[in-house]
Design a protein around this motif. Structure first.
Motif, PDB file in Angstrom:
ATOM      1  N   TYR A  54      36.633  35.971  35.243  1.00  0.00           N
ATOM      2  CA  TYR A  54      36.580  35.830  36.695  1.00  0.00           C
ATOM      3  C   TYR A  54      35.221  35.250  37.094  1.00  0.00           C
ATOM      4  O   TYR A  54      34.180  35.709  36.634  1.00  0.00           O
ATOM      5  CB  TYR A  54      36.840  37.184  37.368  1.00  0.00           C
ATOM      6  N   SER A  58      35.164  36.564  42.076  1.00  0.00           N
ATOM      7  CA  SER A  58      36.515  36.287  42.560  1.00  0.00           C
ATOM      8  C   SER A  58      37.525  37.206  41.888  1.00  0.00           C
ATOM      9  O   SER A  58      37.344  37.634  40.751  1.00  0.00           O
ATOM     10  CB  SER A  58      36.892  34.832  42.275  1.00  0.00           C
ATOM     11  N   LYS A  59      38.615  37.472  42.575  1.00  0.00           N
ATOM     12  CA  LYS A  59      39.696  38.263  42.013  1.00  0.00           C
ATOM     13  C   LYS A  59      40.837  37.382  41.516  1.00  0.00           C
ATOM     14  O   LYS A  59      41.822  37.883  40.976  1.00  0.00           O
ATOM     15  CB  LYS A  59      40.216  39.255  43.048  1.00  0.00           C
ATOM     16  N   THR A  60      40.708  36.056  41.708  1.00  0.00           N
ATOM     17  CA  THR A  60      41.783  35.143  41.290  1.00  0.00           C
ATOM     18  C   THR A  60      41.289  33.925  40.519  1.00  0.00           C
ATOM     19  O   THR A  60      42.044  33.361  39.733  1.00  0.00           O
ATOM     20  CB  THR A  60      42.580  34.646  42.505  1.00  0.00           C
ATOM     21  N   LYS A 111      40.528  46.489  37.266  1.00  0.00           N
ATOM     22  CA  LYS A 111      40.301  45.205  36.608  1.00  0.00           C
ATOM     23  C   LYS A 111      41.313  44.974  35.495  1.00  0.00           C
ATOM     24  O   LYS A 111      41.815  43.867  35.327  1.00  0.00           O
ATOM     25  CB  LYS A 111      38.880  45.124  36.049  1.00  0.00           C
ATOM     26  N   ARG A 114      44.727  44.045  37.162  1.00  0.00           N
ATOM     27  CA  ARG A 114      44.717  42.689  37.711  1.00  0.00           C
ATOM     28  C   ARG A 114      44.761  41.669  36.576  1.00  0.00           C
ATOM     29  O   ARG A 114      45.522  40.700  36.606  1.00  0.00           O
ATOM     30  CB  ARG A 114      43.473  42.471  38.569  1.00  0.00           C
TER      31      ARG A 114
END
Length: 148
Positions: A54, A58-60, A111, A114
């Motif tokens: 990441y 950012s998470k995406t 984490k 995701r």
């Protein structure tokens, strides 16, 4: 017929959507596929492994965070603690290409969850692999040969 609403789980097709599959929302950045192309190029001596993660909190957005030479052994020494990573390398002894996913025990549950949802979206960018291997810190190619 029951009055219970039908709700599709993560990455499943929701019948209310007309058959569209839900997306994981991951955004593999172009530097992953660009670096992977160099790894797969037989004339390249600059890089034979990559680790993606990441970017900038950012998470995406996932991009290359480390790359280098030295094959699986070098990549295994660079595995971060507490962060999920995605990667791939050329196996120097056999010339094969493998991809991997790693989360240390110190990675938080959020984490890990995701990253598990994003795993296929990222690893699919690395085309032409012979398979996926489990990687651990300080692993060697000989360890892979014993397992696979």
């Amino acid at each position: 017929m029951s009055n219970v609403p039908i709700i599709a789980g993560t990455l499943q097709t929701d019948p209310r959507s007309g058959g569209q599959t839900k997306k994981s929302g991951v955004n593999p950045l172009p530097d992953i596929s660009e670096t992977w192309e160099k790894i797969r190029d037989n004339n390249n001596n600059e890089v034979d492994w990559l680790i993606a993660g990441y970017i900038g909190g950012s998470k995406t957005d996932i991009g290359v965070i480390k790359k280098g030479t030295g094959g699986l052994e070098a990549a295994a020494k660079e595995l971060p603690d507490g962060e999920p990573i995605f990667g791939g390398c050329r196996l120097n002894k056999k010339g094969r290409f493998v991809k991997f996913y790693y989360c240390s025990e110190n990675t938080s549950g959020m984490k890990k969850g995701r990253a598990a949802m994003h795993k296929n979206g990222v690893l699919n960018v690395m085309e032409g692999c012979d398979g996926e291997v489990k990687i651990l810190p300080d692993m060697t190619e000989d360890d892979i040969e014993k397992i696979y």
